[in-house]
Each structure stands twice: as C-alpha cells, then as structure tokens.
Design an enzyme around this catalytic site. Structure first.
Site, PDB file in Angstrom:
ATOM      1  N   HIS A   9       1.195  -1.150   0.180  1.00 47.25           N
ATOM      2  CA  HIS A   9       0.022   0.608  -0.153  1.00 47.25           C
ATOM      3  C   HIS A   9       0.990   1.137  -0.202  1.00 47.25           C
ATOM      4  O   HIS A   9       2.406   1.341   0.267  1.00 47.25           O
ATOM      5  CB  HIS A   9      -0.869   0.070   1.106  1.00 47.25           C
ATOM      6  CG  HIS A   9      -0.689  -0.248   2.528  1.00 47.25           C
ATOM      7  ND1 HIS A   9       0.571   0.994   3.329  1.00 47.25           N
ATOM      8  CD2 HIS A   9      -0.029  -0.752   3.308  1.00 47.25           C
ATOM      9  CE1 HIS A   9       1.000   1.282   4.487  1.00 47.25           C
ATOM     10  NE2 HIS A   9       0.255  -0.713   4.537  1.00 47.25           N
ATOM     11  N   CYS A  26       3.032  -5.385   6.187  1.00 42.81           N
ATOM     12  CA  CYS A  26       2.120  -4.500   5.019  1.00 42.81           C
ATOM     13  C   CYS A  26       3.618  -4.384   4.745  1.00 42.81           C
ATOM     14  O   CYS A  26       5.128  -4.023   5.127  1.00 42.81           O
ATOM     15  CB  CYS A  26       1.548  -3.114   4.733  1.00 42.81           C
ATOM     16  SG  CYS A  26      -0.405  -4.335   6.020  1.00 42.81           S
TER      17      CYS A  26
END
Length: 104
Positions: free
Chosen positions: A47, A63
């Site tokens: 992301h 992440c």
C-alpha cells in the site's frame, strides 16, 4: 509466496476508522492485499502511505509500504490472483524466481 486477493482505490483504514482519501489515512492511495497467514487480503498488503519517511522500516505490522506514486502505477497492472513473494534474502531476483518456480 502469497496470492493477491483484494485491490482497493482510496482504501478505508478500519483500525483507525479513517475514510479513504483522508490525509490522515496511513494506507495511502491504493491497497493491493494478499492472503498472508490465512487472511483474506484485508490484513496484509502492499500500500501507499501518508508517511513517506516510514517506507522501508518495520512499522506497518507486516504490510509493504511504498510511495503512493509507485503503488498507483502498479495497481492497474497487477490482477487478482497474482503471486507475490515476500522474503528477506541476499539471493538475486533470478535465483529467487527459480527457487519458487517462476523461472525454469
């Protein structure tokens, strides 16, 4: 080795109850989620970020953070079902690809 299962433009940040597109949203402009640890692609992903200084650091609980420009350019060319290898290694990309069946 994981599979891309979810993609979102202007992703909503559930933990902080922050809508997509809000400058306070740490997920940035795009979310490309994968099925790590038996999840459905909404917990771990690639992301963007509203905190560029955090890129490359262990701050996002699993992440992969990248510049919004990078994830925005990747987003349209990575279809659902794409395999992604998340690894820490000193091996070359070619060796890793061979080791994981992407090259013969």
């Amino acid at each position: 080795l994981f599979t891309i299962t979810v993609k979102a433009k202007e992703p909503y940040f559930r933990k902080g109850n922050i809508p997509g597109g809000d400058p306070k949203n740490p997920l940035g402009a795009r979310w490309i989620g994968f099925d790590a640890k038996g999840t459905d692609g909404r917990t771990y992903g690639i992301h963007g970020t509203n905190q560029p200084a955090s890129i490359g650091k262990y701050v996002s609980q699993g992440c992969i953070r990248t510049q919004n420009e990078v994830v925005t350019s990747l987003y349209p060319v990575i279809p659902l079902g794409t395999k992604v290898l998340v690894i820490s290694s000193k091996k070359s990309y070619e060796t890793l690809a061979k080791d994981h069946g992407a090259m013969k």
